[in-house]
Design an enzyme around this catalytic site. Sequence first.
Site, short mmCIF file in Angstrom:
data_model
loop_
_atom_site.label_atom_id
_atom_site.label_comp_id
_atom_site.label_asym_id
_atom_site.label_seq_id
_atom_site.Cartn_x
_atom_site.Cartn_y
_atom_site.Cartn_z
N TYR A 1 -70.21 33.97 -0.05
CA TYR A 1 -69.98 34.92 0.18
C TYR A 1 -68.46 34.83 1.22
O TYR A 1 -68.06 35.61 0.42
CB TYR A 1 -71.18 36.00 1.66
N SER B 1 -63.66 40.69 4.57
CA SER B 1 -64.83 40.08 5.69
C SER B 1 -64.31 38.84 7.13
O SER B 1 -63.21 38.66 6.18
CB SER B 1 -65.97 39.72 5.01
P1 NDP Z 1 -73.47 46.90 1.38
O1 NDP Z 1 -74.80 46.74 0.85
O2 NDP Z 1 -74.90 48.76 2.05
O3 NDP Z 1 -73.34 48.29 0.13
C1 NDP Z 1 -72.82 47.90 -1.63
C2 NDP Z 1 -72.73 48.38 -2.36
O4 NDP Z 1 -71.91 48.07 -3.04
C3 NDP Z 1 -74.14 49.32 -3.07
O5 NDP Z 1 -73.41 50.48 -3.07
C4 NDP Z 1 -74.50 48.63 -3.84
O6 NDP Z 1 -74.95 48.68 -5.68
C5 NDP Z 1 -73.21 47.81 -4.50
N1 NDP Z 1 -73.42 46.60 -5.31
C6 NDP Z 1 -73.72 45.59 -4.86
N2 NDP Z 1 -73.79 44.54 -6.48
C7 NDP Z 1 -73.53 45.63 -7.02
C8 NDP Z 1 -73.12 45.31 -8.74
N3 NDP Z 1 -73.69 43.97 -9.05
N4 NDP Z 1 -72.78 45.95 -9.04
C9 NDP Z 1 -72.09 47.61 -8.65
N5 NDP Z 1 -72.43 47.46 -7.75
C10 NDP Z 1 -72.99 47.01 -6.70
O7 NDP Z 1 -72.33 46.93 1.58
P2 NDP Z 1 -71.53 48.18 2.54
O8 NDP Z 1 -71.33 49.08 2.57
O9 NDP Z 1 -71.70 47.05 4.16
O10 NDP Z 1 -70.08 46.81 2.25
C11 NDP Z 1 -69.03 46.91 1.77
C12 NDP Z 1 -68.36 46.02 2.13
O11 NDP Z 1 -67.82 45.96 3.02
C13 NDP Z 1 -68.39 45.11 0.48
O12 NDP Z 1 -67.49 44.47 0.06
C14 NDP Z 1 -68.63 43.97 2.08
O13 NDP Z 1 -68.53 43.16 1.56
C15 NDP Z 1 -67.86 44.53 3.20
N6 NDP Z 1 -68.19 44.17 4.84
C16 NDP Z 1 -69.29 44.58 4.99
C17 NDP Z 1 -69.32 45.00 6.51
C18 NDP Z 1 -70.72 45.90 6.87
O14 NDP Z 1 -70.20 44.93 8.65
N7 NDP Z 1 -71.36 46.74 6.76
C19 NDP Z 1 -68.11 43.91 7.10
C20 NDP Z 1 -67.90 43.17 6.29
C21 NDP Z 1 -67.07 43.48 4.95
P3 NDP Z 1 -76.35 49.49 -4.94
O15 NDP Z 1 -76.57 51.13 -4.39
O16 NDP Z 1 -77.24 50.21 -6.09
O17 NDP Z 1 -77.63 48.21 -4.42
#
Ligand code: NDP
Length: 251
Positions: free
Chosen positions: A164, A151
């Site tokens: 985070y 990030s």
């Molecule tokens: P979302 O919150 O939309 O999706 C995150 C996913 O991770 C979901 O499918 C969620 O599961 C899963 N997850 C969360 N906790 C767990 C857990 N304990 N065990 C298994 N799975 C888990 O996030 P994004 O798609 O936005 O983010 C994806 C990546 O990109 C992350 O690493 C985030 O930090 C990074 N990122 C995103 C940005 C953005 O603007 N979107 C910017 C910078 C970085 P569930 O569906 O069950 O909730």
Amino acid sequence: MTNKPPQDFKDRIVMVTGAGDGIGRTAAKTLADHGATVILLGRTVSKLESLYDEICQSGAPEPGIVPMDLLTTTEEVINEMAAAIDQQYSRLDGILHNASILGTRIPFASSSLNEWRDVMQVNFIAPVMLTRLLFPLVERSKDASVVFTSSSVGNKPRAYWSAYAVSKYALEGLALLLADELENTSPIRVNIVNPAATRTAMRAAAYPAEDPDTVKTPDELMPLYLYLLGTDHQGEHGELFDPRSWEARDR
Ligand code: NDP
């Protein structure tokens, strides 16, 4: 280097964590559309099942499903999963470490130790556990790629982004450590992606006042993800990518 996505992921076995939603879901579907066999790891089974159905109906290779909560998982559970992957696929050509939780944005002095533990577990310790225990399977690939998702606050932690930011900072450290260790001893590539602002539930939670239509969609990230996880790479290793600088580099 070309901006053109690799055409064929046929015979590539790629695990995507957090595959049920957001960027991970789009990445898993896109990899499958390009011929990869994807292993969908996530915590909400219904989301994984609906993606499984979508992928199967599209005619892409049948994906694997691994319901796993990265907050509570153990080495024993991951070892069982590794044994099942070994039996079914005998190797892993890629891991996209994508799952993460945002936690609360809060001044350091007010933050709770429990939340530090949870965020560090899901965002940092779980990728350490998975990478270590899946390593023998990754080593069997001729051209493996491990991608860690960071990030903008991971490269330089920012006030109030709390656990985070620190979890992503640690994750970048892990990726660079691994990349250095493998530099001259292994064909495994290790890289970091900072997706930057992307239209997902996490982005909406972090910026509730933002108009989502002003933010790029996960689809727009996919050329970079395909490039890093496929075989068209130019030996990229130990690098931090974000979509803007990558596109700029390409033109
Ligand atoms: P979302 O919150 O939309 O999706 C995150 C996913 O991770 C979901 O499918 C969620 O599961 C899963 N997850 C969360 N906790 C767990 C857990 N304990 N065990 C298994 N799975 C888990 O996030 P994004 O798609 O936005 O983010 C994806 C990546 O990109 C992350 O690493 C985030 O930090 C990074 N990122 C995103 C940005 C953005 O603007 N979107 C910017 C910078 C970085 P569930 O569906 O069950 O909730």
